[in-house]
Design an enzyme around this catalytic site. Structure first.
Site, mmCIF file in Angstrom:
data_model
loop_
_atom_site.group_PDB
_atom_site.id
_atom_site.type_symbol
_atom_site.label_atom_id
_atom_site.label_comp_id
_atom_site.label_asym_id
_atom_site.label_seq_id
_atom_site.Cartn_x
_atom_site.Cartn_y
_atom_site.Cartn_z
ATOM 1 N N LYS A 231 -16.420 1.230 61.410
ATOM 2 C CA LYS A 231 -17.522 0.603 60.841
ATOM 3 C C LYS A 231 -18.416 0.214 62.003
ATOM 4 O O LYS A 231 -19.682 0.138 62.334
ATOM 5 C CB LYS A 231 -17.047 -0.712 60.169
ATOM 6 C CG LYS A 231 -16.210 -0.515 58.900
ATOM 7 C CD LYS A 231 -15.365 -1.614 58.478
ATOM 8 C CE LYS A 231 -14.453 -1.343 57.723
ATOM 9 N NZ LYS A 231 -13.231 -2.251 57.634
HETATM 10 N N1 GLU Z 1 -7.681 -5.175 58.205
HETATM 11 C C1 GLU Z 1 -7.204 -4.087 58.972
HETATM 12 C C2 GLU Z 1 -8.560 -3.131 59.119
HETATM 13 O O1 GLU Z 1 -9.440 -3.008 58.445
HETATM 14 C C3 GLU Z 1 -6.180 -3.412 57.964
HETATM 15 C C4 GLU Z 1 -4.923 -4.009 58.001
HETATM 16 C C5 GLU Z 1 -3.727 -3.423 57.753
HETATM 17 O O2 GLU Z 1 -3.767 -2.670 56.711
HETATM 18 O O3 GLU Z 1 -2.495 -3.826 58.205
HETATM 19 O O4 GLU Z 1 -8.095 -2.033 60.260
#
Ligand code: GLU
Length: 296
Positions: A231
């Site tokens: 992103k």
């Molecule tokens: N929030 C994390 C990300 O967008 C993913 C966390 C997870 O799946 O443990 O990279």
């Protein structure tokens, strides 16, 4: 009989969903549905400085357009700070965590791994101190359903790590573990960029007296220049109008042999095929796949 499988997709709303994150979301969705399990969504919006306005709504909209229906209520980490605070306090009072005021600059000069400067200082509580959790020097091995086993010695390789930053933001490592436990997650399916974080998370499970979930880290889709499709890099956001075509490509990216004839079939049909035929072991045992090497 209720199914014991509970999976989740946990996006950080720092930008729009792109092809790489769709592939990871799809893997976790297919794994859950193939096991007749539940699939939850958790928005990891702890770091408000990284959150983009509208990103959450757009991510949820994209998941809907791609037919990835979730179960239960959407959980937001920003609404659960009390859970993270309470656990941090517990570890601080038990001496399993401590305050740290090391300036970033000193740490950078020292190189990788925290040297334990504040471990014995017993700094008093202060809102602008970081909090670190103590680690042990027993090796921790992450068994993954796809990737080779990964062993880390946290004390030697990393040192005591941060669970609350100096700006008061709770660390991903802490929140992800507390939330996965709280939500009863049995299976974590996510991008292989997080493989490296897993031993730290397993250490927290150990401190909490909980068995870690099963892990499946799926290969990351990389751009030709070797950058992760992220992103942050502003990779192209997904277009809903092209959902069937994109979903077909995402299944192929996961090494699922979706037939050519189903190209352009409705999203529900593609997902049904994916759920029925899901074979994660077909994925290549690698952490990265070049986007250019994907079937077009
Ligand atoms: N929030 C994390 C990300 O967008 C993913 C966390 C997870 O799946 O443990 O990279």
């Amino acid at each position: 009989m209720t199914s014991p499988y509970i999976g989740r997709f946990a996006p950080t709303p720092s930008g729009l969903l792109h092809f790489g994150s769709l592939v990871a979301a799809l893997a976790s969705y297919l794994d859950a549905r193939h096991a007749n399990g539940r699939w939850l969504i958790r928005i990891e919006d702890l770091d408000q400085t990284r959150s983009q306005p509208d990103a959450e709504a757009q991510i949820l909209r994209a998941l809907e357009d791609f037919g990835l229906e979730h179960d239960g209520q959407i959980v937001r980490q920003s609404e659960r700070l009390e859970l993270y605070r309470a656990q941090t306090e517990k570890w601080l009072s038990a001496g399993l965590a401590y305050y740290c005021d090391c300036p970033r600059k000193t740490l950078l000069q020292h190189g990788p791994g925290y040297p334990g400067t504040c471990a014995a200082r017993q700094l008093p509580a202060a809102a602008d101190h970081a909090v670190r959790v103590r680690v042990s020097d027993a090796p921790i091995t992450c068994i993954d359903r796809l990737q080779p086993a990964l062993t880390q010695n946290l004390a030697n390789e990393l040192g005591d790590f941060i669970i609350r930053r100096r700006d008061g933001v709770y660390a991903y490592q802490l929140a992800v573990v507390l939330d996965d436990i709280d939500q009863g997650i049995t299976d974590v399916v996510r991008g292989a960029d997080l493989l490296d974080s897993t031993p730290r998370q397993m250490w927290l499970y150990q401190l909490l007296g909980h068995t870690p979930p099963r892990y499946l880290h799926v290969p990351l889709i990389m751009r030709p220049d070797g950058e992760k499709l992220s992103k942050r890099l502003g990779s192209a956001a997904l277009q809903s109008a092209r959902a069937p075509e994109t979903l077909w490509r995402a299944l192929r990216a996961l090494a699922q042999p979706i037939p050519e004839e189903l190209r352009g079939a409705p999203v529900t049909e593609l997902l049904q095929w994916g759920i029925t035929h899901w074979q994660p072991e077909r994925m290549p045992v690698t952490e990265r796949i070049l986007e250019a090497n994907l079937p077009s």
